[in-house]
Design an enzyme around this catalytic site. Structure first.
Site, short mmCIF file in Angstrom:
data_model
loop_
_atom_site.label_atom_id
_atom_site.label_comp_id
_atom_site.label_asym_id
_atom_site.label_seq_id
_atom_site.Cartn_x
_atom_site.Cartn_y
_atom_site.Cartn_z
N HIS A 139 0.87 -1.18 0.00
CA HIS A 139 0.00 0.00 0.00
C HIS A 139 0.91 1.23 0.00
O HIS A 139 2.03 1.19 0.53
CB HIS A 139 -0.84 -0.05 1.28
CG HIS A 139 -1.88 1.01 1.40
ND1 HIS A 139 -1.58 2.28 1.85
CD2 HIS A 139 -3.22 0.98 1.17
CE1 HIS A 139 -2.70 2.99 1.88
NE2 HIS A 139 -3.71 2.23 1.47
N GLN A 219 -4.25 -5.12 7.04
CA GLN A 219 -5.15 -6.17 6.54
C GLN A 219 -4.86 -7.52 7.20
O GLN A 219 -5.40 -8.55 6.78
CB GLN A 219 -5.03 -6.29 5.01
CG GLN A 219 -5.29 -5.01 4.25
CD GLN A 219 -6.74 -4.54 4.32
OE1 GLN A 219 -7.64 -5.27 4.72
NE2 GLN A 219 -6.97 -3.29 3.93
N LYS A 242 -10.28 -0.79 10.57
CA LYS A 242 -10.37 -1.98 9.70
C LYS A 242 -10.71 -3.23 10.52
O LYS A 242 -10.85 -4.31 9.98
CB LYS A 242 -9.07 -2.17 8.94
CG LYS A 242 -8.82 -1.05 7.93
CD LYS A 242 -7.75 -1.40 6.96
CE LYS A 242 -7.18 -0.21 6.26
NZ LYS A 242 -8.08 0.35 5.24
N CYS A 380 -4.83 2.39 -3.66
CA CYS A 380 -3.61 2.95 -3.06
C CYS A 380 -2.44 1.97 -3.21
O CYS A 380 -1.62 1.81 -2.30
CB CYS A 380 -3.81 3.31 -1.58
SG CYS A 380 -5.12 4.49 -1.32
N1 C6P Z 1 -6.33 0.53 2.86
C1 C6P Z 1 -8.16 0.15 1.31
O1 C6P Z 1 -9.24 0.43 0.80
P1 C6P Z 1 -5.01 3.83 7.21
O2 C6P Z 1 -5.59 4.68 6.11
O3 C6P Z 1 -3.83 4.50 7.86
O4 C6P Z 1 -6.02 3.35 8.20
O5 C6P Z 1 -4.48 2.50 6.50
C2 C6P Z 1 -3.59 2.57 5.44
C3 C6P Z 1 -3.32 1.20 4.89
C4 C6P Z 1 -2.07 0.66 5.05
N2 C6P Z 1 -1.78 -0.58 4.64
C5 C6P Z 1 -2.71 -1.35 4.05
C6 C6P Z 1 -2.35 -2.74 3.64
C7 C6P Z 1 -4.01 -0.86 3.86
O6 C6P Z 1 -4.92 -1.63 3.30
C8 C6P Z 1 -4.31 0.47 4.26
C9 C6P Z 1 -5.66 1.06 3.97
C10 C6P Z 1 -7.66 0.96 2.49
O7 C6P Z 1 -7.49 -0.78 0.91
C11 C6P Z 1 -7.76 2.42 2.23
S1 C6P Z 1 -6.67 2.94 0.95
#
Ligand code: C6P
Length: 422
Positions: A139, A219, A242, A380
């Site tokens: 990501h 995840q 999440k 992302c």
């Molecule tokens: N992925 C998705 O729709 P935050 O935004 O800080 O809570 O998480 C960021 C992030 C970092 N690593 C991974 C593997 C992620 O999946 C995410 C967030 C969301 O897939 C929003 S882009």
């Protein structure tokens, strides 16, 4: 208790029967309709999960009865709020099996947790000519902070490639582990493909090379039992939202010895012992890394969400989600022209796909008209999209409350998309 308990494990009960309808009752939003009376089919759990009533109630109770700043007042409410905030730290510690509360730093989420390590540990330990190793399925949150660090220091960012199934190539990983690889940072599971990385093995390989390891667990935590002691990772980052908790709260786990040696990330209230214009001394762990008034309600809500997940039991959640993954994957393959991206042997309940001749945004828009929420776009993870030669995909991601009927609704919705476009 949301399910029938037959045996208690250290991460929640194992159940004879997973009562998903009973679980769905705990999530008020799942009972609303959208787009002119369509039942909501929420399949965007990798972006953020829905919230159980118990977690919502806990936040309401905090603001109705306990609201105060933490670690600052001698008055009653400040004591109550501080106790709840610090109890939440204990809950997180137990949830990921950390050794001590000192190893649990509260942040805004995964993104801030990774930035904290890149800024604090990275600036202190990475020099010109050193290397930072990430993977092709990261990501942006686990790419850009390292790029910023490498640019600042004149270090090199190296990338472990993936095969066509979306699995990291471990032999390439081994080759990329160099004498100057200071830190290795990779995801527990991919948000875009679902791939679950063999992190225990990768951590051991990195440690044998003398490298520090950060795991992006955004995840991982919602789907897998995370035991940071067993994994032996140096840092582990995740977001509350999440894993059925609120937005704006998250965790950075770090080994105490590493945290101890790291400089503060941000300066401000609560992270200091004493301040004068000549010299400031810093607070003990974990407060050294928690400058300013934290997201108190968010942290307390996160603990409530983790308690909820434990009450259902992660082994049960994992089994249920794997059933949905297998079922939905098979059903989606019935659709002509549908291509699934990410076919790793070990996968979390995420399915990325394209439909021949249809832009992913159109897929998302038509599904939305049917009340079905999926994410479309690059997730992302633009470098990963480039690796697979697509600008974007549609993504259905399943959580603990989803059902096979919802997978069927997705398939029916995609048939409609096909009808419209062909
Ligand atoms: N992925 C998705 O729709 P935050 O935004 O800080 O809570 O998480 C960021 C992030 C970092 N690593 C991974 C593997 C992620 O999946 C995410 C967030 C969301 O897939 C929003 S882009």
């Amino acid at each position: 208790m949301t399910a029938i308990e037959t045996r208690t494990t250290d991460r929640g009960p194992r159940t004879a029967r997973y009562d998903v309808e009973r679980i769905r009752k705990d999530f008020p939003i799942l009972h609303r309709t959208v787009r002119g009376g369509k039942p909501l089919v929420y399949l965007d759990n990798a972006a953020t999960t829905q919230k159980p009533q118990a977690m919502i109630d806990r936040i309401v109770r905090y603001y109705s009865e306990e609201n105060s700043n933490v670690h600052r007042g001698v008055h009653y409410l400040s004591e109550v709020a501080t106790a709840a905030y610090e109890e939440a730290r204990g809950t997180v510690k137990r949830f990921i099996n950390a050794r001590s509360e000192k190893e649990i730093v509260f942040t805004r989420g995964t993104t801030e947790s990774i930035n904290l390590v890149a800024s604090s540990w990275g600036r202190q330990n990475v020099q010109a000519g050193d290397e930072v190793l990430i993977s092709a399925i990261e990501h942006h949150s686990n790419i850009v902070p390292w790029q910023l660090l490498c640019d600042e220091k004149g270090a090199k960012l190296r990338v472990v490639p993936v095969n066509d199934a979306g699995e990291l190539l471990l032999d390439e990983f081994a080759k990329l582990l160099m004498k100057r690889t200071k830190i290795v940072a990779f995801g527990h599971a991919s948000n875009a493909l679902g791939t679950i990385n063999p992190i225990r093995k990768m951590i051991a390989m990195a440690h044998a090379n003398g490298s520090i390891v950060l795991i992006d667990g955004a995840q991982g935590v919602p789907h897998l039992i995370v035991d940071v002691r067993e994994l032996d990772c140096d840092f582990y980052a995740f977001s509350a939202h999440k894993v059925y908790g609120p937005t704006g709260a998250g965790v950075l786990y770090g080994k105490e010895a590493l945290f101890d040696a790291m400089p503060p990330y941000q300066g401000g209230g609560d992270m200091i012992l004493s301040v004068s214009f000549e010299k400031t001394t810093y607070n003990a762990l974990p407060y050294k890394f928690e400058a300013g008034t934290p997201n108190i309600a968010g942290v307390i809500g996160m603990a409530s969400a983790l308690d909820y997940v434990s009450s259902v039991g992660l082994p049960n959640i994992a089994a249920h989600e794997q059933d949905l993954l297998t079922y939905a994957t098979a059903r989606l393959q019935e659709i002509e022209g549908l291509r699934i991206f990410g076919t790793a042997a070990e996968k979390a309940s995420v399915i990325s796909f394209t439909l021949e001749g249809v832009h992913p945004h159109d897929i998302g828009t038509i599904l939305d008209q049917e009340g079905i929420a999926v994410r479309t776009g690059h997730h992302c993870a633009q470098p990963l999209m480039m690796r697979f030669n697509v600008p974007a995909t549609g993504r259905a991601s399943f959580g603990l409350y989803n059902t096979r009927e919802e997978a069927d609704a997705l398939v029916a919705g995609l048939h409609k998309v096909v009808e419209v476009f062909r």
